[in-house]
Design a protein around this motif. Sequence first.
Motif, PDB file in Angstrom:
ATOM      1  N   UNK A 164       5.018-101.655 -42.255  1.00 30.63           N
ATOM      2  CA  UNK A 164       4.016-100.644 -41.906  1.00 30.63           C
ATOM      3  C   UNK A 164       3.948 -99.564 -42.985  1.00 30.63           C
ATOM      4  N   UNK A 165       2.739 -99.305 -43.412  1.00 32.15           N
ATOM      5  CA  UNK A 165       2.538 -98.220 -44.379  1.00 32.15           C
ATOM      6  C   UNK A 165       1.700 -97.133 -43.730  1.00 32.15           C
ATOM      7  N   UNK A 188      -1.616-101.001 -42.576  1.00 28.67           N
ATOM      8  CA  UNK A 188      -1.865 -99.627 -43.049  1.00 28.67           C
ATOM      9  C   UNK A 188      -2.503 -98.751 -41.975  1.00 28.67           C
ATOM     10  N   UNK A 189      -1.960 -97.536 -41.833  1.00 25.19           N
ATOM     11  CA  UNK A 189      -2.604 -96.493 -41.016  1.00 25.19           C
ATOM     12  C   UNK A 189      -2.843 -95.291 -41.915  1.00 25.19           C
ATOM     13  N   UNK A 190      -4.074 -94.788 -41.882  1.00 27.51           N
ATOM     14  CA  UNK A 190      -4.394 -93.587 -42.665  1.00 27.51           C
ATOM     15  C   UNK A 190      -4.477 -92.387 -41.730  1.00 27.51           C
ATOM     16  N   UNK A 191      -3.881 -91.279 -42.165  1.00 27.68           N
ATOM     17  CA  UNK A 191      -3.869 -90.051 -41.366  1.00 27.68           C
ATOM     18  C   UNK A 191      -4.457 -88.920 -42.198  1.00 27.68           C
ATOM     19  N   UNK A 246       1.038 -85.478 -31.491  1.00 26.75           N
ATOM     20  CA  UNK A 246       2.031 -86.141 -30.652  1.00 26.75           C
ATOM     21  C   UNK A 246       2.197 -87.636 -30.947  1.00 26.75           C
ATOM     22  N   UNK A 247       1.290 -88.204 -31.741  1.00 29.00           N
ATOM     23  CA  UNK A 247       1.400 -89.631 -32.070  1.00 29.00           C
ATOM     24  C   UNK A 247       2.625 -89.869 -32.953  1.00 29.00           C
ATOM     25  N   UNK A 248       3.297 -91.005 -32.721  1.00 26.02           N
ATOM     26  CA  UNK A 248       4.387 -91.404 -33.607  1.00 26.02           C
ATOM     27  C   UNK A 248       4.027 -92.752 -34.226  1.00 26.02           C
ATOM     28  N   UNK A 249       4.079 -92.821 -35.558  1.00 24.66           N
ATOM     29  CA  UNK A 249       3.712 -94.058 -36.260  1.00 24.66           C
ATOM     30  C   UNK A 249       4.943 -94.634 -36.956  1.00 24.66           C
ATOM     31  N   UNK A 250       5.296 -95.888 -36.673  1.00 27.38           N
ATOM     32  CA  UNK A 250       6.418 -96.490 -37.395  1.00 27.38           C
ATOM     33  C   UNK A 250       6.063 -96.639 -38.874  1.00 27.38           C
ATOM     34  N   UNK A 251       7.027 -96.391 -39.750  1.00 20.16           N
ATOM     35  CA  UNK A 251       6.706 -96.424 -41.188  1.00 20.16           C
ATOM     36  C   UNK A 251       7.830 -97.059 -42.005  1.00 20.16           C
ATOM     37  N   UNK A 252       7.452 -98.060 -42.815  1.00 16.92           N
ATOM     38  CA  UNK A 252       8.387 -98.585 -43.822  1.00 16.92           C
ATOM     39  C   UNK A 252       8.102 -97.957 -45.185  1.00 16.92           C
ATOM     40  N   UNK A 253       6.837 -97.552 -45.374  1.00 17.57           N
ATOM     41  CA  UNK A 253       6.420 -96.886 -46.612  1.00 17.57           C
ATOM     42  C   UNK A 253       5.489 -95.743 -46.219  1.00 17.57           C
ATOM     43  N   UNK A 254       5.638 -94.599 -46.894  1.00 17.42           N
ATOM     44  CA  UNK A 254       4.689 -93.494 -46.703  1.00 17.42           C
ATOM     45  C   UNK A 254       4.103 -93.171 -48.073  1.00 17.42           C
ATOM     46  N   UNK A 255       2.777 -93.137 -48.146  1.00 18.70           N
ATOM     47  CA  UNK A 255       2.129 -92.737 -49.401  1.00 18.70           C
ATOM     48  C   UNK A 255       1.396 -91.426 -49.131  1.00 18.70           C
TER      49      UNK A 255
END
Length: 426
Positions: A164-165, A188-191, A246-255
């Motif tokens: 997950x990125x 990928x999730x964009x925030x 309040x959302x929590x996103x699992x992450x293996x990579x953060x860009x």
Amino acid sequence: MGRAFVYVILGGGVAAGYAALEFTRKGVAPGELCIISEEPVAPYERPALSKGYLLPEAPSRLPSFHTCVGANEERLSPKWYKEHGIELVLGTRVISADVRRKTLLTAAGETITFKFLIIATGARALKLEEFGVTGSDAPNVCYLRNLADANRLVDVMGSRSGGNAVVIGGGYIGMECAASLVINKMNVTMVFPEPHCMARLFSPRIAAYYEEFYKSKGVQFVKGTVLSSFDFDSDGQVTSVNLRDGTQLPADVVVVGIGIRPNTSLFEGQLTVDKGGIKTNGKMQTSNTSVYAVGDVAAFPVKLFGETRRLEHVDSARKSAIHAVASILDPQKADEFDYLPFFYSRVFAFSWQFYGDNAGDVVHFGDFSGSRIGAYWVSKGHLVGSFLEGGTKEEYDAIALATKVKPAVEDLAKLEELGLEFALAI
Ligand code: FDA
Ligand code: NAD
């Protein structure tokens, strides 16, 4: 310890490479020009870092993208600088500058003296810490400004394929890196805080066009909120991203791509600063007549808009650098810089170009369910900006010319109906 040069370029990025080529074209003598750069490599085309450099197959690597290949010019290898008697002082940070005494002091303790200085220090990526979030130094949190950052991103992506990125920021870095992460098989999730991507440039309708495609590639968008904290494992790696909503996103990579700050600090208090950059006149000359500023760090008069602007794009870096050299070497002959702002991006199979200013009313055209879309911006009765996705060279040239000419537009409905034909007829 010290050395003296007639011309010194401080910074070894895009602008420095194009300035060096222009100096040699205009006949600088061996030993007269020096480039000082914190980066360990000769100037290169920075845009490659978020595009070809991140490809899983046949990625671009230096020396293939040294300047000035991006403008279809000669590729300036370290050997080229040597052959032209240009001193490349690499891996060297300048820690202080005295424009009145015309000296620069390097971190290695050397004093370098100039007759003319070109400030080409570009910008640095804004850090999450500047927004009150800690954890930027975690091994799987990546920024993207220089080669070292790009290498780190490549390594992190490579070791977490299928993971997950989370991309923080919906601007240029966010959009280009999200596409590269998808191509590298990441989820990928964009925030980002705005209601749509590329909020500084795109209209909601243009943004929706690209967002729909990204969604079809599996990208998820979380809009209208920002990061509040990270969770870490016992190795200090980020495991999840917590958002303010309040959302929590699992992450293996953060860009992270949350904007930049121009590198002006060496000159604050010595040169006039405006719009966050070093202010210049139309010759790219700062408030000190021996000192010029170019590229991302320069705030210069954009004739077309009748105001001073600071632009953060490669075409502006290249052309402002060339203009500064012409102004230094032939001050009587050099005109005022007459620049048409030009931005572009390439992601997936998309390729768009934008000219001018996105001010006023936006008029869309083209096929928003197909592969060619466009838009014009009309302000005070004149065309001031043009955008085109998927154009040919002739079509891009046409929208550029139309924007430069600034034709009167009385009827927006008619402009919408004519679409690209309006520009092609100019
Ligand atoms: P640039 O940042 O290129 O160079 C500045 C140099 O100064 C660096 O070498 C730095 O190390 C050095 N420096 C700074 N302070 C120093 C000090 N104190 N001592 C010594 N050296 C110092 N634009 C576009 O139009 N289309 C695109 O597709 C892209 N893509 C893109 C991708 C990525 C990943 C980035 C980061 C940026 C882009 N851009 C872009 C923007 C474009 O790359 C940018 O506008 C130019 O690189 C600006 O050129 P400069 O020479 O001004 O700064
Ligand atoms: P940007 O200004 O394009 O976008 C910054 C984004 O950060 C905004 O869209 C916003 O969504 C987001 N943001 C701001 N604060 C935030 C926060 N607290 N939390 C989450 N998101 C937040 O900057 P960038 O994308 O970081 O790009 C950096 C530089 O690189 C720019 O100068 C850009 O022009 C350049 N660049 C250009 C291109 C191109 O022209 N194709 C490509 C890559 C990079």
